[in-house]
Enzyme design. Structure first.
Site, PDB file in Angstrom:
ATOM      1  N   HIS A 164      -1.229   1.695  -7.286  1.00  0.00           N
ATOM      2  CA  HIS A 164      -0.442   0.543  -7.726  1.00  0.00           C
ATOM      3  C   HIS A 164      -0.828  -0.669  -6.910  1.00  0.00           C
ATOM      4  CE1 HIS A 164       1.768   2.524  -4.469  1.00  0.00           C
ATOM      5  NE2 HIS A 164       2.282   1.333  -4.163  1.00  0.00           N
ATOM      6  N   TRP A 196       9.052   9.124 -10.976  1.00  0.00           N
ATOM      7  CA  TRP A 196       9.558   7.824 -11.466  1.00  0.00           C
ATOM      8  C   TRP A 196       8.438   6.961 -12.007  1.00  0.00           C
ATOM      9  CZ3 TRP A 196       8.220   3.103  -9.238  1.00  0.00           C
ATOM     10  CH2 TRP A 196       7.642   3.144  -7.974  1.00  0.00           C
ATOM     11  N   PRO A 254      -0.227   3.957   1.149  1.00  0.00           N
ATOM     12  CA  PRO A 254       0.784   3.509   0.186  1.00  0.00           C
ATOM     13  C   PRO A 254       2.074   4.305   0.393  1.00  0.00           C
ATOM     14  CG  PRO A 254      -0.691   5.071  -0.853  1.00  0.00           C
ATOM     15  CD  PRO A 254      -1.201   4.887   0.563  1.00  0.00           C
ATOM     16  N   SER A 255       3.179   3.856  -0.210  1.00  0.00           N
ATOM     17  CA  SER A 255       4.403   4.647  -0.065  1.00  0.00           C
ATOM     18  C   SER A 255       4.510   5.719  -1.146  1.00  0.00           C
ATOM     19  CB  SER A 255       5.645   3.751  -0.037  1.00  0.00           C
ATOM     20  OG  SER A 255       5.588   2.811  -1.060  1.00  0.00           O
ATOM     21  N   TYR A 256       3.702   5.630  -2.193  1.00  0.00           N
ATOM     22  CA  TYR A 256       3.593   6.731  -3.170  1.00  0.00           C
ATOM     23  C   TYR A 256       2.149   6.770  -3.669  1.00  0.00           C
ATOM     24  CZ  TYR A 256       4.931   2.620  -5.903  1.00  0.00           C
ATOM     25  OH  TYR A 256       5.018   1.353  -6.394  1.00  0.00           O
ATOM     26  N   HIS A 302       0.304  -4.605  -5.596  1.00  0.00           N
ATOM     27  CA  HIS A 302       1.449  -5.480  -5.342  1.00  0.00           C
ATOM     28  C   HIS A 302       1.094  -6.928  -5.672  1.00  0.00           C
ATOM     29  CE1 HIS A 302       3.408  -2.286  -2.813  1.00  0.00           C
ATOM     30  NE2 HIS A 302       2.151  -1.913  -2.734  1.00  0.00           N
ATOM     31  N   HIS A 353       0.169   7.120  -6.279  1.00  0.00           N
ATOM     32  CA  HIS A 353      -0.325   6.830  -7.626  1.00  0.00           C
ATOM     33  C   HIS A 353      -0.733   5.366  -7.529  1.00  0.00           C
ATOM     34  CE1 HIS A 353      -0.139   6.951 -12.191  1.00  0.00           C
ATOM     35  NE2 HIS A 353      -0.319   5.667 -11.908  1.00  0.00           N
TER      36      HIS A 353
HETATM   37  C1  DD3 Z   1      12.040   3.929  -4.271  1.00  0.00           C
HETATM   38  C2  DD3 Z   1       9.597   3.503  -3.691  1.00  0.00           C
HETATM   39  C3  DD3 Z   1      10.597   3.793  -4.800  1.00  0.00           C
HETATM   40  C4  DD3 Z   1      14.672   4.150  -3.284  1.00  0.00           C
HETATM   41  C5  DD3 Z   1      14.136   2.922  -3.585  1.00  0.00           C
HETATM   42  C6  DD3 Z   1      12.805   2.795  -4.068  1.00  0.00           C
HETATM   43  N1  DD3 Z   1      10.114  -0.437  -8.539  1.00  0.00           N
HETATM   44  C7  DD3 Z   1      11.003   2.885  -7.012  1.00  0.00           C
HETATM   45  C8  DD3 Z   1      12.043   4.179  -8.765  1.00  0.00           C
HETATM   46  C9  DD3 Z   1      11.843   3.160  -9.686  1.00  0.00           C
HETATM   47  C10 DD3 Z   1      10.807   1.779  -7.932  1.00  0.00           C
HETATM   48  C11 DD3 Z   1      10.227   0.520  -7.600  1.00  0.00           C
HETATM   49  C12 DD3 Z   1      12.580   5.183  -3.978  1.00  0.00           C
HETATM   50  C13 DD3 Z   1      11.616   4.038  -7.445  1.00  0.00           C
HETATM   51 CL1  DD3 Z   1      15.061   1.482  -3.363  1.00  0.00          CL
HETATM   52  C14 DD3 Z   1      13.892   5.301  -3.500  1.00  0.00           C
HETATM   53  O1  DD3 Z   1      10.529   2.732  -5.727  1.00  0.00           O
HETATM   54  C15 DD3 Z   1      11.227   1.943  -9.272  1.00  0.00           C
HETATM   55  N2  DD3 Z   1      11.067   0.944 -10.184  1.00  0.00           N
HETATM   56  N3  DD3 Z   1       9.786   0.204  -6.366  1.00  0.00           N
HETATM   57  C16 DD3 Z   1      10.532  -0.212  -9.793  1.00  0.00           C
HETATM   58  N4  DD3 Z   1      10.414  -1.197 -10.708  1.00  0.00           N
END
Ligand code: DD3
Length: 331
Positions: free
Chosen positions: A271, A169, A265-267, A273, A269
């Site tokens: 980033h 994503w 971090p939770s992912y 905040h 790459h």
């Molecule tokens: C995520 C961590 C990930 C559910 C949920 C959030 N901000 C994202 C895809 C697009 C985004 C984010 C995974 C995933 Cl609720 C599963 O976050 C994202 N786009 N945090 C934005 N703008």
């Protein structure tokens, strides 16, 4: 359109006044987000949801996380009351119904029935939800982990390399395949550039709970641990341009911003905040958040600061890394 979306097409329209906005997150990690129209007649996806379990709730945060089924697919529904903002006070005072609850010496307590459009519940539907999604939102005990540089190399790094490769994503956002219209600021430079956009957690209706993320163009920086003094131009660029963009777009000055990185971090790459200082968002506390200003200073002092420093961070009991640290006798 995926299966679930196609199925929804057939549902009858049913308007629930308490649900004004439904944001649907496709959990297949393609990063696409569908936001149903703002029109009050938008179809009610939730009428097809059967709740199986409350994963977590908080009276203080006015939120509830529900595990359930949407048709025959697993789903997680996140609902949270939205802040009361100054700009709606006039209408709220004029058009609400009041019911007397109790009269005391100090004050009178009422139940206020707000007009439906001022009474929204932000709702996020994650569907299809994986076991990981369900786990992620389940309330869990957390433990503070002490990670030396050796622990990082022998425990954390192998774990990241095995489990956390897919940040599809994020790539979609960088490649303009997703959320293009949400971009607040972009610096296209391959080395010091980044994309700044609202995080999912923010519905952008009020600046009170402002939450943006800056995603760096460089693909090979996993986390704070990878940062060296060579990254200072990148970090300073994000710090400066991010602040400027937020001041311009939201009239919020730097002194009202909390600009930080998570570790872990939770992912994986890199980033950054950006949240409003007065908004106490989960993950902004000292054990997980590292202020970008401090990170920049530390790298100035010592290029290997984050390579060699022992790091402390909270881990949830059900996190995969937890077992690895336990097995290594580090917990
Ligand atoms: C995520 C961590 C990930 C559910 C949920 C959030 N901000 C994202 C895809 C697009 C985004 C984010 C995974 C995933 Cl609720 C599963 O976050 C994202 N786009 N945090 C934005 N703008």
């Amino acid at each position: 359109m995926d299966d679930t979306a196609a199925k929804r097409e057939g549902h009858s329209l049913q308007h629930d006044e308490s649900v004004q906005e439904v944001k649907r997150v496709k959990s297949d990690d393609r990063g696409a987000v569908e936001k149903s129209s703002e029109a009050p007649e938008a179809e009610n996806i939730l009428s097809a949801v059967t709740a199986t379990k409350v994963l977590k709730d908080s009276a203080r945060e006015k939120s509830i996380f529900i595990h359930g089924k949407l048709g025959d697919q697993e789903a997680v529904v996140i609902m949270e009351s939205t802040p009361i903002t100054e700009d709606t006070l006039g209408e709220l005072f004029a058009k609400s119904k009041l019911r007397l609850e109790s009269e005391g010496k100090v004050g009178t307590i009422y139940r206020l029935q707000a007009p439906p459009h001022l009474n929204a519940i932000k709702t996020t539907v994650v569907c299809p939800a994986t076991d990981n999604h369900v786990k992620k939102y389940q309330r869990q005990e957390t433990f503070l982990v002490e990670e030396t540089d050796a622990d990082y190399r022998s425990i954390t790094l192998p774990y990241i390399e095995k489990h956390c490769l897919s940040v599809q994503w994020v790539c979609n956002i960088l490649e303009k395949k997703a959320e293009v219209e949400r971009i607040v600021y972009e610096d296209p430079d391959p080395d010091v550039g980044f994309i700044l956009l609202p995080d999912f957690k923010w519905d952008q209706r009020q600046v009170d709970d402002l939450y943006l993320i800056a995603i760096v163009n460089q693909r090979n920086i996993r986390s704070l641990r990878d940062l060296r003094s060579t990254h200072l131009p990148l970090l300073k660029n994000i710090y400066k341009k991010g602040q400027e963009a937020i001041l311009q777009r939201y009239q919020l000055p730097t002194c009202q911003l909390r600009i930080y990185l998570h570790y872990q971090p939770s992912y994986y790459h890199l980033h950054i905040h950006f949240t409003k200082l007065s908004y106490e968002v989960p993950g902004c506390s000292g054990e997980r958040a590292h202020l970008l200003a401090d990170v920049i200073q530390n790298l100035h002092l010592n290029s290997d600061y984050y390579k060699s420093q022992t790091m402390y961070f909270p881990l949830r009991a059900d996190h995969g890394l937890m077992n690895k640290f336990k097995k290594a006798g580090r917990l």
